[in-house]
Design a protein around this motif. Structure first.
Motif, PDB file in Angstrom:
ATOM      1  N   ALA A  98       0.821  -1.217   0.000  1.00 26.61           N
ATOM      2  CA  ALA A  98       0.000   0.000   0.000  1.00 26.61           C
ATOM      3  C   ALA A  98       0.849   1.258   0.000  1.00 26.61           C
ATOM      4  O   ALA A  98       0.453   2.280  -0.562  1.00 26.61           O
ATOM      5  CB  ALA A  98      -0.932  -0.006   1.209  1.00 26.61           C
ATOM      6  N   ASN A  99       2.019   1.189   0.615  1.00 33.53           N
ATOM      7  CA  ASN A  99       2.881   2.357   0.703  1.00 33.53           C
ATOM      8  C   ASN A  99       3.763   2.559  -0.528  1.00 33.53           C
ATOM      9  O   ASN A  99       4.366   3.614  -0.683  1.00 33.53           O
ATOM     10  CB  ASN A  99       3.723   2.282   1.975  1.00 33.53           C
ATOM     11  N   THR A 100       3.848   1.562  -1.425  1.00 34.24           N
ATOM     12  CA  THR A 100       4.707   1.701  -2.603  1.00 34.24           C
ATOM     13  C   THR A 100       4.244   2.784  -3.571  1.00 34.24           C
ATOM     14  O   THR A 100       4.990   3.153  -4.469  1.00 34.24           O
ATOM     15  CB  THR A 100       4.836   0.372  -3.384  1.00 34.24           C
ATOM     16  N   HIS A 101       3.052   3.301  -3.374  1.00 39.14           N
ATOM     17  CA  HIS A 101       2.585   4.402  -4.218  1.00 39.14           C
ATOM     18  C   HIS A 101       3.171   5.738  -3.777  1.00 39.14           C
ATOM     19  O   HIS A 101       2.881   6.771  -4.381  1.00 39.14           O
ATOM     20  CB  HIS A 101       1.058   4.449  -4.244  1.00 39.14           C
ATOM     21  N   GLY A 102       4.008   5.706  -2.712  1.00 36.88           N
ATOM     22  CA  GLY A 102       4.752   6.895  -2.325  1.00 36.88           C
ATOM     23  C   GLY A 102       4.157   7.735  -1.221  1.00 36.88           C
ATOM     24  O   GLY A 102       4.801   8.647  -0.724  1.00 36.88           O
ATOM     25  N   LYS A 103       2.925   7.448  -0.830  1.00 35.71           N
ATOM     26  CA  LYS A 103       2.276   8.167   0.268  1.00 35.71           C
ATOM     27  C   LYS A 103       2.172   7.243   1.467  1.00 35.71           C
ATOM     28  O   LYS A 103       1.989   6.039   1.315  1.00 35.71           O
ATOM     29  CB  LYS A 103       0.858   8.603  -0.122  1.00 35.71           C
ATOM     30  N   TYR A 104       2.285   7.811   2.684  1.00 39.14           N
ATOM     31  CA  TYR A 104       2.047   7.015   3.882  1.00 39.14           C
ATOM     32  C   TYR A 104       0.606   6.513   3.821  1.00 39.14           C
ATOM     33  O   TYR A 104      -0.316   7.296   3.581  1.00 39.14           O
ATOM     34  CB  TYR A 104       2.228   7.865   5.141  1.00 39.14           C
ATOM     35  N   ALA A 105       0.444   5.212   4.014  1.00 33.95           N
ATOM     36  CA  ALA A 105      -0.879   4.594   3.982  1.00 33.95           C
ATOM     37  C   ALA A 105      -1.045   3.750   5.244  1.00 33.95           C
ATOM     38  O   ALA A 105      -0.131   3.022   5.631  1.00 33.95           O
ATOM     39  CB  ALA A 105      -1.029   3.721   2.735  1.00 33.95           C
ATOM     40  N   VAL A 106      -2.198   3.863   5.882  1.00 33.51           N
ATOM     41  CA  VAL A 106      -2.467   3.132   7.126  1.00 33.51           C
ATOM     42  C   VAL A 106      -3.757   2.331   6.968  1.00 33.51           C
ATOM     43  O   VAL A 106      -4.695   2.767   6.310  1.00 33.51           O
ATOM     44  CB  VAL A 106      -2.570   4.089   8.341  1.00 33.51           C
ATOM     45  N   SER A 107      -3.792   1.144   7.578  1.00 37.22           N
ATOM     46  CA  SER A 107      -4.968   0.289   7.419  1.00 37.22           C
ATOM     47  C   SER A 107      -6.154   0.852   8.197  1.00 37.22           C
ATOM     48  O   SER A 107      -6.011   1.422   9.271  1.00 37.22           O
ATOM     49  CB  SER A 107      -4.670  -1.138   7.873  1.00 37.22           C
ATOM     50  N   ILE A 108      -7.330   0.681   7.602  1.00 35.76           N
ATOM     51  CA  ILE A 108      -8.555   1.059   8.295  1.00 35.76           C
ATOM     52  C   ILE A 108      -9.498  -0.132   8.449  1.00 35.76           C
ATOM     53  O   ILE A 108     -10.402  -0.091   9.269  1.00 35.76           O
ATOM     54  CB  ILE A 108      -9.275   2.256   7.634  1.00 35.76           C
ATOM     55  N   GLU A 109      -9.267  -1.192   7.665  1.00 33.14           N
ATOM     56  CA  GLU A 109     -10.056  -2.414   7.830  1.00 33.14           C
ATOM     57  C   GLU A 109      -9.309  -3.570   7.182  1.00 33.14           C
ATOM     58  O   GLU A 109      -8.807  -3.447   6.061  1.00 33.14           O
ATOM     59  CB  GLU A 109     -11.432  -2.280   7.180  1.00 33.14           C
ATOM     60  N   THR A 110      -9.227  -4.694   7.902  1.00 35.33           N
ATOM     61  CA  THR A 110      -8.599  -5.891   7.364  1.00 35.33           C
ATOM     62  C   THR A 110      -9.366  -7.123   7.821  1.00 35.33           C
ATOM     63  O   THR A 110     -10.058  -7.095   8.839  1.00 35.33           O
ATOM     64  CB  THR A 110      -7.130  -6.028   7.833  1.00 35.33           C
ATOM     65  N   SER A 111      -9.226  -8.207   7.051  1.00 38.24           N
ATOM     66  CA  SER A 111      -9.794  -9.488   7.446  1.00 38.24           C
ATOM     67  C   SER A 111      -8.976 -10.596   6.809  1.00 38.24           C
ATOM     68  O   SER A 111      -8.266 -10.377   5.828  1.00 38.24           O
ATOM     69  CB  SER A 111     -11.263  -9.596   7.024  1.00 38.24           C
ATOM     70  N   ILE A 112      -9.076 -11.793   7.396  1.00 38.58           N
ATOM     71  CA  ILE A 112      -8.340 -12.941   6.872  1.00 38.58           C
ATOM     72  C   ILE A 112      -9.212 -14.186   6.946  1.00 38.58           C
ATOM     73  O   ILE A 112     -10.036 -14.326   7.850  1.00 38.58           O
ATOM     74  CB  ILE A 112      -7.009 -13.149   7.647  1.00 38.58           C
ATOM     75  N   ASN A 113      -9.026 -15.047   5.971  1.00 37.40           N
ATOM     76  CA  ASN A 113      -9.619 -16.378   5.973  1.00 37.40           C
ATOM     77  C   ASN A 113      -8.465 -17.368   6.066  1.00 37.40           C
ATOM     78  O   ASN A 113      -7.609 -17.404   5.177  1.00 37.40           O
ATOM     79  CB  ASN A 113     -10.410 -16.642   4.686  1.00 37.40           C
ATOM     80  N   HIS A 114      -8.434 -18.157   7.140  1.00 38.22           N
ATOM     81  CA  HIS A 114      -7.421 -19.200   7.301  1.00 38.22           C
ATOM     82  C   HIS A 114      -7.961 -20.454   6.625  1.00 38.22           C
ATOM     83  O   HIS A 114      -9.017 -20.958   7.006  1.00 38.22           O
ATOM     84  CB  HIS A 114      -7.153 -19.470   8.787  1.00 38.22           C
ATOM     85  N   ILE A 115      -7.239 -20.963   5.643  1.00 35.01           N
ATOM     86  CA  ILE A 115      -7.717 -22.085   4.838  1.00 35.01           C
ATOM     87  C   ILE A 115      -7.062 -23.398   5.266  1.00 35.01           C
ATOM     88  O   ILE A 115      -7.711 -24.435   5.292  1.00 35.01           O
ATOM     89  CB  ILE A 115      -7.468 -21.793   3.341  1.00 35.01           C
ATOM     90  N   GLU A 116      -5.781 -23.354   5.614  1.00 32.45           N
ATOM     91  CA  GLU A 116      -5.031 -24.549   6.013  1.00 32.45           C
ATOM     92  C   GLU A 116      -4.256 -24.257   7.289  1.00 32.45           C
ATOM     93  O   GLU A 116      -3.781 -23.142   7.494  1.00 32.45           O
ATOM     94  CB  GLU A 116      -4.030 -24.956   4.920  1.00 32.45           C
ATOM     95  N   ALA A 117      -4.098 -25.288   8.133  1.00 30.61           N
ATOM     96  CA  ALA A 117      -3.260 -25.161   9.330  1.00 30.61           C
ATOM     97  C   ALA A 117      -1.793 -25.150   8.905  1.00 30.61           C
ATOM     98  O   ALA A 117      -1.420 -25.758   7.894  1.00 30.61           O
ATOM     99  CB  ALA A 117      -3.521 -26.324  10.285  1.00 30.61           C
ATOM    100  N   LEU A 118      -0.971 -24.462   9.687  1.00 27.03           N
ATOM    101  CA  LEU A 118       0.449 -24.316   9.368  1.00 27.03           C
ATOM    102  C   LEU A 118       1.296 -24.970  10.445  1.00 27.03           C
ATOM    103  O   LEU A 118       0.951 -24.936  11.628  1.00 27.03           O
ATOM    104  CB  LEU A 118       0.795 -22.835   9.235  1.00 27.03           C
ATOM    105  N   ASN A 119       2.426 -25.539  10.028  1.00 28.18           N
ATOM    106  CA  ASN A 119       3.294 -26.293  10.915  1.00 28.18           C
ATOM    107  C   ASN A 119       4.663 -25.651  11.057  1.00 28.18           C
ATOM    108  O   ASN A 119       5.090 -24.880  10.190  1.00 28.18           O
ATOM    109  CB  ASN A 119       3.476 -27.718  10.363  1.00 28.18           C
ATOM    110  N   GLU A 120       5.347 -26.004  12.130  1.00 28.82           N
ATOM    111  CA  GLU A 120       6.737 -25.574  12.313  1.00 28.82           C
ATOM    112  C   GLU A 120       7.540 -25.995  11.087  1.00 28.82           C
ATOM    113  O   GLU A 120       7.397 -27.112  10.586  1.00 28.82           O
ATOM    114  CB  GLU A 120       7.323 -26.208  13.567  1.00 28.82           C
ATOM    115  N   GLY A 121       8.355 -25.084  10.601  1.00 28.65           N
ATOM    116  CA  GLY A 121       9.189 -25.358   9.433  1.00 28.65           C
ATOM    117  C   GLY A 121       8.574 -24.952   8.113  1.00 28.65           C
ATOM    118  O   GLY A 121       9.283 -24.845   7.107  1.00 28.65           O
ATOM    119  N   ASP A 122       7.254 -24.728   8.083  1.00 31.17           N
ATOM    120  CA  ASP A 122       6.618 -24.298   6.830  1.00 31.17           C
ATOM    121  C   ASP A 122       7.200 -22.956   6.398  1.00 31.17           C
ATOM    122  O   ASP A 122       7.401 -22.058   7.221  1.00 31.17           O
ATOM    123  CB  ASP A 122       5.109 -24.137   6.996  1.00 31.17           C
ATOM    124  N   TYR A 123       7.450 -22.822   5.094  1.00 31.22           N
ATOM    125  CA  TYR A 123       7.888 -21.539   4.544  1.00 31.22           C
ATOM    126  C   TYR A 123       6.694 -20.936   3.822  1.00 31.22           C
ATOM    127  O   TYR A 123       6.101 -21.567   2.940  1.00 31.22           O
ATOM    128  CB  TYR A 123       9.066 -21.711   3.579  1.00 31.22           C
TER     129      TYR A 123
END
Length: 148
Positions: free
Chosen positions: A78-103
């Motif tokens: 978001a900041n690569t457009h050259g202006k300071y940008a700050v989040s106002i809303e975010t969400s995530i969907n977790h689809i798979e569980a993650l394990n130690e060592g996962d990259y």
């Protein structure tokens, strides 16, 4: 002397350098072990490995870990457009569980940039598998990223 939020004569940073500067100022993302794989205007790709201290009581990566990786990618892109940008809303969907060592690789692409708002989608993958999908909205300020 100031003109708006930018000093007169200050030099703006190239879009691909903004995530590097942001990461250097971000101890939490550094602790996570996040590395910048690619950066250009409107797109950032980050990577990180899941460590033992990132696991929850079920021996899987805490949901906040993938969220934090996605949030960092989101903010950097978001900041690569050259202006300071700050989040106002975010969400995530977790689809798979993650394990130690996962990259994990998180790629954030700006879907739409307006005068004041930007909309991003972040895909988090383990190899070719989509493990989480993050969406966010940023507010774009009038302050420029400069070399100061």
């Amino acid at each position: 002397m100031k003109e708006g939020n930018t000093k007169v004569g200050s030099v703006k940073i190239n879009p691909e350098e903004i995530p590097v500067k942001m990461l250097s100022l971000d101890p939490f993302s550094s602790w996570l072990g996040i590395e910048i794989l690619e950066a250009e205007k409107g797109r950032v790709k980050l990577g990180m490995r899941i460590r033992k201290e990132m696991l929850n009581s079920m021996n899987k990566a805490h949901g906040g870990i993938s969220y934090s990786l996605a949030d960092t990618a989101f903010g950097f892109a978001a900041n690569t457009h050259g202006k300071y940008a700050v989040s106002i809303e975010t969400s995530i969907n977790h689809i798979e569980a993650l394990n130690e060592g996962d990259y994990l690789i998180a790629e954030s692409v700006i879907e739409k940039v307006g005068n004041k708002l930007g909309f991003n989608i972040v895909e988090i993958k383990r190899g070719d598998d989509l493990v989480a999908l993050f969406k966010g909205v940023v507010y774009r300020t009038s302050k420029d990223w400069t070399e100061e």
